[in-house]
Design a protein around this motif. Structure first.
Motif, PDB file in Angstrom:
ATOM      1  N   SER A  26      16.800 -72.408  -9.401  1.00  0.00           N
ATOM      2  CA  SER A  26      16.127 -72.775 -10.658  1.00  0.00           C
ATOM      3  C   SER A  26      16.423 -71.757 -11.750  1.00  0.00           C
ATOM      4  O   SER A  26      16.684 -72.122 -12.898  1.00  0.00           O
ATOM      5  CB  SER A  26      14.620 -72.872 -10.440  1.00  0.00           C
ATOM      6  N   ALA A  27      16.369 -70.476 -11.397  1.00  0.00           N
ATOM      7  CA  ALA A  27      16.648 -69.420 -12.374  1.00  0.00           C
ATOM      8  C   ALA A  27      18.096 -69.490 -12.851  1.00  0.00           C
ATOM      9  O   ALA A  27      18.376 -69.287 -14.037  1.00  0.00           O
ATOM     10  CB  ALA A  27      16.341 -68.052 -11.777  1.00  0.00           C
ATOM     11  N   GLN A  28      19.018 -69.783 -11.938  1.00  0.00           N
ATOM     12  CA  GLN A  28      20.424 -69.899 -12.326  1.00  0.00           C
ATOM     13  C   GLN A  28      20.631 -71.081 -13.267  1.00  0.00           C
ATOM     14  O   GLN A  28      21.400 -70.983 -14.228  1.00  0.00           O
ATOM     15  CB  GLN A  28      21.312 -70.047 -11.082  1.00  0.00           C
ATOM     16  N   GLU A  29      19.938 -72.179 -13.001  1.00  0.00           N
ATOM     17  CA  GLU A  29      20.046 -73.337 -13.891  1.00  0.00           C
ATOM     18  C   GLU A  29      19.483 -73.010 -15.274  1.00  0.00           C
ATOM     19  O   GLU A  29      20.068 -73.381 -16.296  1.00  0.00           O
ATOM     20  CB  GLU A  29      19.318 -74.542 -13.285  1.00  0.00           C
ATOM     21  N   ALA A  30      18.353 -72.302 -15.301  1.00  0.00           N
ATOM     22  CA  ALA A  30      17.756 -71.914 -16.591  1.00  0.00           C
ATOM     23  C   ALA A  30      18.685 -70.960 -17.341  1.00  0.00           C
ATOM     24  O   ALA A  30      18.842 -71.061 -18.563  1.00  0.00           O
ATOM     25  CB  ALA A  30      16.394 -71.270 -16.364  1.00  0.00           C
ATOM     26  N   ALA A  31      19.309 -70.036 -16.608  1.00  0.00           N
ATOM     27  CA  ALA A  31      20.232 -69.093 -17.243  1.00  0.00           C
ATOM     28  C   ALA A  31      21.451 -69.832 -17.791  1.00  0.00           C
ATOM     29  O   ALA A  31      21.928 -69.519 -18.891  1.00  0.00           O
ATOM     30  CB  ALA A  31      20.662 -68.021 -16.245  1.00  0.00           C
ATOM     31  N   GLU A  32      21.934 -70.806 -17.052  1.00  0.00           N
ATOM     32  CA  GLU A  32      23.083 -71.582 -17.523  1.00  0.00           C
ATOM     33  C   GLU A  32      22.714 -72.383 -18.771  1.00  0.00           C
ATOM     34  O   GLU A  32      23.495 -72.471 -19.720  1.00  0.00           O
ATOM     35  CB  GLU A  32      23.583 -72.513 -16.411  1.00  0.00           C
ATOM     36  N   ALA A  33      21.511 -72.940 -18.792  1.00  0.00           N
ATOM     37  CA  ALA A  33      21.060 -73.684 -19.976  1.00  0.00           C
ATOM     38  C   ALA A  33      20.933 -72.742 -21.172  1.00  0.00           C
ATOM     39  O   ALA A  33      21.303 -73.107 -22.302  1.00  0.00           O
ATOM     40  CB  ALA A  33      19.721 -74.362 -19.688  1.00  0.00           C
ATOM     41  N   ALA A  34      20.431 -71.533 -20.947  1.00  0.00           N
ATOM     42  CA  ALA A  34      20.306 -70.560 -22.034  1.00  0.00           C
ATOM     43  C   ALA A  34      21.686 -70.153 -22.552  1.00  0.00           C
ATOM     44  O   ALA A  34      21.886 -70.034 -23.764  1.00  0.00           O
ATOM     45  CB  ALA A  34      19.531 -69.335 -21.559  1.00  0.00           C
ATOM     46  N   ARG A  35      22.641 -69.964 -21.640  1.00  0.00           N
ATOM     47  CA  ARG A  35      24.012 -69.632 -22.057  1.00  0.00           C
ATOM     48  C   ARG A  35      24.625 -70.779 -22.865  1.00  0.00           C
ATOM     49  O   ARG A  35      25.275 -70.547 -23.885  1.00  0.00           O
ATOM     50  CB  ARG A  35      24.888 -69.332 -20.841  1.00  0.00           C
ATOM     51  N   GLU A 104      18.695 -62.042 -11.627  1.00  0.00           N
ATOM     52  CA  GLU A 104      18.902 -60.822 -10.845  1.00  0.00           C
ATOM     53  C   GLU A 104      17.679 -60.510  -9.976  1.00  0.00           C
ATOM     54  O   GLU A 104      17.825 -60.166  -8.801  1.00  0.00           O
ATOM     55  CB  GLU A 104      19.198 -59.651 -11.789  1.00  0.00           C
ATOM     56  N   SER A 105      16.478 -60.662 -10.545  1.00  0.00           N
ATOM     57  CA  SER A 105      15.273 -60.375  -9.750  1.00  0.00           C
ATOM     58  C   SER A 105      15.112 -61.404  -8.629  1.00  0.00           C
ATOM     59  O   SER A 105      14.683 -61.048  -7.519  1.00  0.00           O
ATOM     60  CB  SER A 105      14.033 -60.342 -10.637  1.00  0.00           C
ATOM     61  N   ARG A 106      15.472 -62.661  -8.893  1.00  0.00           N
ATOM     62  CA  ARG A 106      15.389 -63.684  -7.843  1.00  0.00           C
ATOM     63  C   ARG A 106      16.425 -63.424  -6.746  1.00  0.00           C
ATOM     64  O   ARG A 106      16.177 -63.676  -5.566  1.00  0.00           O
ATOM     65  CB  ARG A 106      15.584 -65.081  -8.436  1.00  0.00           C
ATOM     66  N   ASP A 108      17.429 -60.442  -5.863  1.00  0.00           N
ATOM     67  CA  ASP A 108      16.838 -59.342  -5.093  1.00  0.00           C
ATOM     68  C   ASP A 108      15.766 -59.861  -4.139  1.00  0.00           C
ATOM     69  O   ASP A 108      15.699 -59.439  -2.980  1.00  0.00           O
ATOM     70  CB  ASP A 108      16.237 -58.286  -6.026  1.00  0.00           C
ATOM     71  N   ALA A 109      14.944 -60.789  -4.625  1.00  0.00           N
ATOM     72  CA  ALA A 109      13.895 -61.363  -3.774  1.00  0.00           C
ATOM     73  C   ALA A 109      14.503 -62.138  -2.615  1.00  0.00           C
ATOM     74  O   ALA A 109      14.005 -62.054  -1.481  1.00  0.00           O
ATOM     75  CB  ALA A 109      12.983 -62.266  -4.602  1.00  0.00           C
ATOM     76  N   LEU A 110      15.580 -62.863  -2.879  1.00  0.00           N
ATOM     77  CA  LEU A 110      16.246 -63.613  -1.809  1.00  0.00           C
ATOM     78  C   LEU A 110      16.859 -62.665  -0.783  1.00  0.00           C
ATOM     79  O   LEU A 110      16.751 -62.890   0.423  1.00  0.00           O
ATOM     80  CB  LEU A 110      17.323 -64.539  -2.381  1.00  0.00           C
ATOM     81  N   ARG A 111      17.486 -61.592  -1.253  1.00  0.00           N
ATOM     82  CA  ARG A 111      18.052 -60.608  -0.319  1.00  0.00           C
ATOM     83  C   ARG A 111      16.957 -59.994   0.560  1.00  0.00           C
ATOM     84  O   ARG A 111      17.143 -59.821   1.769  1.00  0.00           O
ATOM     85  CB  ARG A 111      18.795 -59.515  -1.084  1.00  0.00           C
ATOM     86  N   ALA A 112      15.821 -59.660  -0.044  1.00  0.00           N
ATOM     87  CA  ALA A 112      14.710 -59.083   0.716  1.00  0.00           C
ATOM     88  C   ALA A 112      14.166 -60.088   1.729  1.00  0.00           C
ATOM     89  O   ALA A 112      13.894 -59.732   2.888  1.00  0.00           O
ATOM     90  CB  ALA A 112      13.605 -58.626  -0.225  1.00  0.00           C
ATOM     91  N   ALA A 113      14.026 -61.343   1.327  1.00  0.00           N
ATOM     92  CA  ALA A 113      13.525 -62.377   2.241  1.00  0.00           C
ATOM     93  C   ALA A 113      14.509 -62.595   3.387  1.00  0.00           C
ATOM     94  O   ALA A 113      14.105 -62.750   4.546  1.00  0.00           O
ATOM     95  CB  ALA A 113      13.288 -63.680   1.484  1.00  0.00           C
ATOM     96  N   TYR A 114      15.799 -62.596   3.074  1.00  0.00           N
ATOM     97  CA  TYR A 114      16.814 -62.734   4.122  1.00  0.00           C
ATOM     98  C   TYR A 114      16.741 -61.566   5.100  1.00  0.00           C
ATOM     99  O   TYR A 114      16.788 -61.760   6.316  1.00  0.00           O
ATOM    100  CB  TYR A 114      18.212 -62.822   3.504  1.00  0.00           C
TER     101      TYR A 114
END
Length: 168
Positions: A26-35, A104-106, A108-114
């Motif tokens: 979701s964050a990547q999609e939002a970032a792509e829309a912002a770009r 970037e924060s998401r 990091d959260a995914l890496r920690a969860a993994y």
């Protein structure tokens, strides 16, 4: 039957990891829309700047009968619009940077969860290996007891048959 005592925690960690992956997408999609919005505004700004440059070149004195030279008010209006467009582009750039920070924060959260889930996976594997080793050892012990019992019975029956053969 193998039962991992922390299976519920492992399932929870797997769900947290899936949720983190979903949030990252979701964050990547939002970032792509912002770009994309920033690029659209930059293109609009470039087009406005080109029309302002064209208007200034026309007021420079080329006697073209096809296009009338823009008035000072029109040029001033285009300059004002260009400033506003610069502000919108700067705002879009700030939103793009903020969206990139969220991505970037998401990540990091995914890496920690993994990492958390993988730690429990490895613990589960070790427990499962220990369970299989204990089960194999129990099977070997049972087989040894069976073999020892058969050997003892065989030795006892052969001693009994050799004892009865001597008496006769």
């Amino acid at each position: 039957m193998f039962r991992f005592r922390l299976q519920r925690v492992l399932d929870l960690r797997a769900r947290v990891e899936r949720d983190a992956a979903t949030a990252l997408v979701s964050a990547q999609e939002a970032a792509e829309a912002a770009r994309a919005e920033e690029e659209r505004l930059q293109a609009a700004r470039a087009q406005l700047a080109a029309s302002l440059t064209t208007g200034m070149a026309m007021s420079g004195g080329s006697p073209s009968a096809a296009l009338p030279a823009p008035s000072v008010g029109e040029l001033r209006n285009l300059g004002f619009l260009l400033e506003r467009m610069d502000q919108r582009v700067a705002g879009a750039a700030a939103e793009t940077a903020a969206a990139a920070q969220v991505v970037e924060s998401r990540e990091d959260a995914l890496r920690a969860a993994y990492r958390d889930r993988r730690t429990l996976d490895r613990l589960r594997e070790r427990h499962h290996d220990a369970f299989r080793a204990a089960e194999a050892q129990a099977d070997r012990t049972a087989m040894d007891e069976i073999a020892l019992t058969r050997f003892t019975q065989s030795a006892a029956s052969s001693a009994a048959s050799s004892g009865t053969a001597r008496e006769s």
